[in-house]
Design an enzyme around this catalytic site. Sequence first.
Site, PDB file in Angstrom:
ATOM      1  CG  LEU A  67      23.889  26.002  11.453  1.00 24.82           C
ATOM      2  CD1 LEU A  67      23.070  26.335  12.852  1.00 24.82           C
ATOM      3  CD2 LEU A  67      22.855  25.394  10.757  1.00 24.82           C
ATOM      4  CB  THR A 103      21.144  31.708  10.807  1.00 24.07           C
ATOM      5  OG1 THR A 103      21.181  30.307  11.391  1.00 24.07           O
ATOM      6  CG2 THR A 103      20.140  31.843   9.922  1.00 24.07           C
ATOM      7  CB  CYS A 104      26.416  30.106  12.580  1.00 19.86           C
ATOM      8  SG  CYS A 104      27.804  30.012  13.838  1.00 19.86           S
ATOM      9  CG  ASP A 105      26.181  36.426  14.230  1.00 20.98           C
ATOM     10  OD1 ASP A 105      25.654  36.645  13.210  1.00 20.98           O
ATOM     11  OD2 ASP A 105      25.935  36.917  15.322  1.00 20.98           O
ATOM     12  NE  ARG A 108      26.219  36.122   9.466  1.00 14.41           N
ATOM     13  CZ  ARG A 108      24.958  36.185   9.894  1.00 14.41           C
ATOM     14  NH1 ARG A 108      24.029  35.046   9.384  1.00 14.41           N
ATOM     15  NH2 ARG A 108      24.724  36.695  10.747  1.00 14.41           N
TER      16      ARG A 108
END
Length: 105
Positions: free
Chosen positions: A6, A8-10, A13
């Site tokens: 995702l 938005t997933c840290d 990233r």
Amino acid sequence: MILYGLKTCDICRKALKLLGNADFVDVRGAGVPEEVLRAAHAQFGAALLNTRSTTWRGLSESDRAGDPLALLAAHPALMKRPLIEADGELYLGWGPEVRAALGLG
């Protein structure tokens, strides 16, 4: 190398930053190809489902008891992340063993 996760997933990233040559697929928008999802489920079994997610907690008991592949197809955010496909191998998560297997120590 393909990283399924995702945007938005840290953790996704962080993984993508270290795997600079990886193609990123946001599972919420593009999903995971069915053959990859089937292979991942065959390899990782129940570990493929993130049962600690808010999506999981929002499901009814009957939904949770359903076919895991159907659940993941309907709710891609339920997949534990990241799922990495590299050289025909699949890796799940971003723990030390996955980083070591990918040559990142």
